[in-house]
Design a protein around this motif. Structure first.
Motif, PDB file in Angstrom:
ATOM      1  N   PRO A  26       0.929  -1.135   0.045  1.00 53.83           N
ATOM      2  CA  PRO A  26      -0.011   0.039   0.025  1.00 53.83           C
ATOM      3  C   PRO A  26       0.839   1.280  -0.132  1.00 53.83           C
ATOM      4  O   PRO A  26       1.818   1.132   0.598  1.00 53.83           O
ATOM      5  CB  PRO A  26      -0.808  -0.002   1.440  1.00 53.83           C
ATOM      6  N   ASP A  27       0.289   2.175  -0.712  1.00 50.22           N
ATOM      7  CA  ASP A  27       1.138   3.560  -0.518  1.00 50.22           C
ATOM      8  C   ASP A  27       0.373   4.108   0.865  1.00 50.22           C
ATOM      9  O   ASP A  27      -0.297   3.452   1.510  1.00 50.22           O
ATOM     10  CB  ASP A  27       1.149   4.585  -1.817  1.00 50.22           C
ATOM     11  N   ASP A  29      -1.751   6.437   1.142  1.00 52.59           N
ATOM     12  CA  ASP A  29      -3.325   6.606   1.001  1.00 52.59           C
ATOM     13  C   ASP A  29      -4.094   4.865   1.012  1.00 52.59           C
ATOM     14  O   ASP A  29      -5.015   5.089   1.185  1.00 52.59           O
ATOM     15  CB  ASP A  29      -3.708   7.278  -0.337  1.00 52.59           C
ATOM     16  N   GLY A  30      -3.212   4.108   0.893  1.00 51.87           N
ATOM     17  CA  GLY A  30      -4.071   2.569   0.884  1.00 51.87           C
ATOM     18  C   GLY A  30      -4.117   2.228  -0.502  1.00 51.87           C
ATOM     19  O   GLY A  30      -4.600   1.058  -0.767  1.00 51.87           O
ATOM     20  N   PHE A  31      -3.578   2.894  -1.653  1.00 51.33           N
ATOM     21  CA  PHE A  31      -3.682   2.367  -2.850  1.00 51.33           C
ATOM     22  C   PHE A  31      -2.448   1.412  -3.096  1.00 51.33           C
ATOM     23  O   PHE A  31      -1.561   1.399  -2.439  1.00 51.33           O
ATOM     24  CB  PHE A  31      -3.670   3.605  -3.826  1.00 51.33           C
TER      25      PHE A  31
END
Lengths: 62, 403
Positions: A26-27, A29-31
């Motif tokens: 995940p980055d 932000d969770g993407f």
């Protein structure tokens, strides 16, 4: 095999990095981010699971 | 919220809706759990899309409004993903929800402020605080030998977790449960007073944290900056209102459905307890089989969708249940199979508005399952579970008993 994430479709469900943490992460932000585009054979099965479990259809294996 | 159809005025079907697609189906069903999902599944026999003539009570009086209802995974997903055609519905009787009721591109500007707070790494730091709360609830129940799971566990647990994270007083859990239930599932008569009370509570904590920030979620929210500027007070309220409604009721429903299923399937409980199936996988299969959100969307323009002509302003309901129980996508979709490995369910929606709290919800569910089953591994139904439909489906009672 190679794996890519369609950034336009990924909405951060996080199924791929839960099922194949060696290949996705995940980055902030969770993407999802692909960490190994050329998937080592040891992780192929996990990457296929990630593809089959992505609600957005954002994971592509070629 | 509160999309329960209460009027008896005859629905008006728009002229562009083919008459053969019109259904009088009651999406706000109340009754035994065993009929809740099969009623929806039966709509698949009617084809790819139907028009539910009384889908939502948008106005305080007068006829209910109809909506398109898609029955396949492909169309539900396309509806969620195509935010250029399908915009967010803002209920005229309720406050705006931020960022939920915004469409792209504004939506992402607000959502980006919030995503780091709900990302997996941030949520993982809450594991201990969540575990302690579930342990406290189970400890108080274990010697009683019976409970109504809905009242005693599934509302109380996520409410304690989420309101304490927000910064609201945990000793007022019962009051917050009542407020959340009334606003989401209550009647038009009881909603205004409760809504006014919640506005006061949330604006109170916003004012306090603006003056005295602490280590809690509302303090994080009041410090958001959009293009370097602080947010307006009404935006802060709309964010906190969305957090409150999203954080309490949804996890509660997910837990109720999961425990109703496990109460009837000792072999599933044992597979989980023995480690044969990981709890995280049990969570996914429960979320899939009982995907309980059916979110409204509104057409932003005229267009073609799912083989029908859509007019600007038409409502549609994107049902997670229809997507997650589509037999063209899953083998035996109406039953739980914990060993299922292909599971791209739609319990959290999809597209740009995908549930922001999904990582926290999954963590809460995993902890609830692990903590409960460590203390109460064997239990059974002690009466018929009762359920309700609507945009957020759930259980109203789940009597359990154990020795």
């Amino acid at each position: 095999v190679k794996v890519t994430i369609d950034k336009g479709l990924c909405s951060g469900h996080g199924r791929c990095y839960a099922l194949a943490p060696e290949v996705f992460e995940p980055d902030e932000d969770g993407f999802s981010v692909v960490t190994q585009q050329d998937v080592p054979s040891a992780f192929e099965a996990a990457v296929r699971l990630a593809e089959q479990n992505c609600p957005e259809g954002a994971v592509t294996i070629s | 919220m509160g999309e329960i159809v209460t009027t008896t005025a005859a629905p008006i079907v728009p002229a562009h809706v083919p008459v053969e697609l019109v259904r009088s189906f009651d999406i706000g069903y109340r009754g035994p759990l065993d009929e809740l999902f099969p009623r929806l599944d039966a709509l698949r026999d009617d084809g790819r899309v139907v028009w539910l003539e009384a889908a939502m009570q948008v106005q305080p009086s007068g006829p209910a409004t109809g909506a398109w209802f898609f029955t396949t995974m492909e169309d539900v997903r396309a509806c969620y993903q195509d935010s250029e055609l399908w915009g967010q519905f803002r209920h005229p009787l309720f406050p705006a929800l931020l960022p939920t009721t915004l469409d792209p591109p504004d939506h992402m500007r607000y959502r980006r402020l919030m995503t780091p707070l709900f990302a997996p790494a941030a949520v993982a730091t809450m594991e201990e605080a969540i575990t302690v709360r579930m342990e406290g609830i189970v400890e108080r129940l274990v010697d009683k030998g019976a409970c109504d799971f809905v009242a005693d566990v599934s509302m109380e647990f996520p409410t304690r977790v989420f309101t304490s994270w927000m910064g609201l007083p945990e000793e007022e859990t019962a009051r917050f449960v009542m407020m959340s239930e009334t606003i989401i599932h209550g009647t038009r008569e009881e909603q205004p007073a409760v809504l006014a009370e919640l506005v006061k509570v949330l604006n109170g904590i916003i004012d306090d944290r603006l003056a005295n920030p602490r280590d809690d979620l509302v303090s994080d929210v009041v410090q958001f900056r959009l293009d370097g500027e602080p947010l307006a007070k009404e935006d802060l309220f709309s964010i906190c209102y969305q957090l409150f409604l999203g954080g309490l009721d949804t996890v509660a429903n997910a837990l109720s459905f999961s425990f109703a299923e496990l109460a009837r399937h000792p072999e599933e409980r044992r597979a989980m307890l023995s480690g044969e199936v990981e709890t995280a996988q049990v969570v996914e299969e429960m979320l899939r089989c009982f995907a309980f959100t059916q979110m409204p969307r509104v057409a932003r323009r005229d267009g073609e969708f799912a083989g029908v002509h859509v007019k600007a302003g038409d409502l549609a309901i994107a049902s997670g249940a229809m997507a997650s129980r589509d037999p063209s996508e899953y083998d035996d979709p109406t039953h739980t199979h914990l060993e299922r490995t292909t599971n791209r369910h739609f319990a959290f929606g999809a597209g740009p508005h995908r549930c922001l709290g999904s990582h926290l919800a999954r963590l809460e569910m995993r902890i609830a399952l692990d903590v409960w089953h460590a203390r109460i591994p064997e239990y059974r139904l002690d009466g018929e579970p009762m359920a309700f439909g609507g945009p957020v489906m759930g259980l109203s009672s789940l009597p359990l008993r154990w020795d």
